[in-house]
Scaffold this active site. Structure first.
Site, short mmCIF file in Angstrom:
data_model
loop_
_atom_site.label_atom_id
_atom_site.label_comp_id
_atom_site.label_asym_id
_atom_site.label_seq_id
_atom_site.Cartn_x
_atom_site.Cartn_y
_atom_site.Cartn_z
N TYR A 180 -21.80 2.51 54.86
CA TYR A 180 -21.78 1.17 54.29
C TYR A 180 -21.93 0.16 55.43
O TYR A 180 -21.18 0.23 56.43
CB TYR A 180 -20.45 1.02 53.56
CG TYR A 180 -20.31 -0.25 52.77
CD1 TYR A 180 -21.10 -0.49 51.65
CD2 TYR A 180 -19.38 -1.22 53.14
CE1 TYR A 180 -20.97 -1.65 50.93
CE2 TYR A 180 -19.23 -2.38 52.41
CZ TYR A 180 -20.03 -2.59 51.31
OH TYR A 180 -19.89 -3.74 50.60
N ASP B 20 -15.12 8.44 53.67
CA ASP B 20 -15.39 7.44 52.64
C ASP B 20 -16.01 8.20 51.47
O ASP B 20 -17.15 8.64 51.53
CB ASP B 20 -16.35 6.38 53.20
CG ASP B 20 -16.65 5.28 52.18
OD1 ASP B 20 -16.48 5.53 50.96
OD2 ASP B 20 -17.06 4.18 52.58
N ARG C 146 4.02 -7.40 48.31
CA ARG C 146 3.19 -6.95 49.43
C ARG C 146 3.65 -5.57 49.94
O ARG C 146 2.86 -4.79 50.46
CB ARG C 146 3.18 -7.97 50.59
CG ARG C 146 2.45 -7.45 51.83
CD ARG C 146 1.96 -8.55 52.78
NE ARG C 146 2.92 -9.60 53.03
CZ ARG C 146 4.02 -9.45 53.79
NH1 ARG C 146 4.28 -8.31 54.39
NH2 ARG C 146 4.83 -10.47 53.96
N LYS D 161 -16.10 0.31 42.94
CA LYS D 161 -17.24 1.08 42.48
C LYS D 161 -16.84 2.03 41.34
O LYS D 161 -16.32 1.58 40.35
CB LYS D 161 -17.87 1.82 43.67
CG LYS D 161 -18.01 0.94 44.93
CD LYS D 161 -18.97 -0.23 44.76
CE LYS D 161 -18.88 -1.24 45.91
NZ LYS D 161 -19.12 -0.70 47.24
#
Ligand code: PLP
Length: 404
Positions: free
Chosen positions: A112, A184, A59, A209
């Site tokens: 988005y 973004d 992590r 994407k």
């Protein structure tokens, strides 16, 4: 790491990441481990104290993840990057790192959908207020800024209307007021747009994407410009816990090697499809950054190295026509998401944006006949033939009288 700064983008795609892997492995090994053994108590202590470089727990950092992060930081022209479990995990980590209660965000109206929802629900509950503006008009950003504005969040080209915001102008406006600019960059990828070069402070991508490009991973990435920001963001990400895993990092890193080639083909295909659609009698309007008819064509030319793979168009005949089109395509696949090698088509009014209701959709520029295509890397003529036969089905349905 070796200096790759003078290399061409396609060369960087193949070689960026980490110079040497263990055992001379040519590709990044998948360190599928949750934890790392310390050599001694002293070693563990010095890793935790940050006195020595090494791995502790996945992590916190993992070599497979780090190689992918380094590669993307290099392609974006940033300092370092942080791999996240999804694009939304990246956005949440950015907001949680930069914002406090009573802070204010200025955000592009065309973003988005879940980004809007995150700001309007979770962030709002934690005392963060947001003003949404049409960020294609610089003055709108300027007049929305308040004393407590800490973040200007821009998505360009924006989703789904593909409106383009001027990154250089907006960065100047935001910096004059001491706010950070977050971009973004998912629709462009680092192959076509590098927001940091225009003044942005933080860049995020949905790895799901174009960066991964094969529709088989969900992931996100944050790229930052300096070590202090990196350390601060890393701490926040470690606390929130939305990290990517080693196997998905490996897949993304593999996808990156062809990013330059894929983006070139996406752009070529989308340009051909868009030019063809623009002339079709059943296409009422079309938005593609590579068409001169795009209202922000010149800003696009200034900051983008290509026009991307996303096309939005409106078919004559409204909702019904949109549905017929969706049911008639044979090569384009009816699915949400974007940026993969395969072409995907979707109809926001009956799918992703159905729950908003017609009125809210229209105020966001989402008309009933609006169709979004993510143009893949197939042969452009094959795609055009597919769209042609599907539009012919719409034509045969004789819906034109219903146009509002
Ligand atoms: C898909 C997408 C996101 C969110 O990414 P996930 O990986 O689905 O969480 C954010 N921004 C844009 C522009 C996207 O297309």
């Amino acid at each position: 790491m070796k200096d790759h700064s003078k290399l061409d983008f396609n060369t960087k795609c193949v070689h960026s990441g980490i110079d040497e892997y263990e055992y001379g492995s040519v590709v990044p090994p998948i360190y599928q481990t949750s934890t790392f053994k310390f050599k001694s108590a002293q070693h563990g202590a010095s890793l935790f104290a940050g006195e020595e470089k090494g791995y502790i727990y996945t992590r916190m950092l993992n070599p497979t993840i780090e190689a992918m992060e380094n590669a993307i930081a290099e392609l974006e022209g940033g300092h370092k990057a942080l791999g996240c479990a999804s694009g939304m995990a990246a956005t949440h980590t950015i907001f949680s790192s930069l914002l406090n209660t009573c802070d204010h965000v200025v955000c592009s109206a065309a973003v988005y959908g879940p980004t809007t929802t995150l700001l309007n629900t979770v962030m709002k509950r934690f005392g963060v207020e947001t003003t949404f503006v049409d960020s294609a008009v610089n003055e709108n950003v300027h007049s929305a800024i308040k004393e407590n504005t800490k973040v200007v969040y821009v998505e360009t080209p924006g989703n789904p209307t593909l409106c383009i915001s001027d990154l250089e102008a907006i960065s100047k406006i935001a910096h004059n007021h001491g706010a950070k600019v977050v971009v973004d960059n998912t629709f462009m990828s680092p192959a076509l747009q590098n927001p940091i070069a225009f003044g942005a402070d933080v860049v995020m991508h949905s790895l799901t994407k174009f960066l991964n490009g094969h529709a088989d991973v969900v992931g996100g990435i944050i790229v930052v410009k300096d070590e202090d920001t990196y350390k601060h963001f890393r701490k926040t990400l470690n606390q929130l816990g939305g990290v990517i895993d080693p196997f998905n990092s490996f897949l993304v890193h593999r996808g990156l090697k062809t990013l330059g080639l894929r983006m070139q083909k996406h752009c070529e295909n989308a340009q051909k499809v868009a030019e063809w659609l623009e002339k079709h009698p059943l296409v009422k309007s079309i938005r593609y950054p590579g068409l001169k008819s795009h209202p922000h064509y010149n800003i696009g030319k200034k900051q983008q190295k290509g026009s991307g793979g996303m096309i939005t168009f409106e078919v004559e005949g409204g909702l019904e026509a949109g549905k017929i089109l969706m049911n008639s395509v044979k090569l384009c696949q009816l699915a949400v998401s974007l940026g993969g090698v395969e072409s995907l088509i979707q109809h926001p009014a009956s799918m992703t944006h159905f729950s908003m209701g017609k009125e809210a959709r229209l105020s966001g520029g989402i008309t009933d006949g609006l169709v979004r295509i993510s143009v893949g890397i197939e042969n452009a003529n094959d795609l055009i033939v597919d769209l042609e036969q599907a539009l012919e089905k719409v034509n045969q349905a004789n819906l034109i009288e219903e146009v509002v």
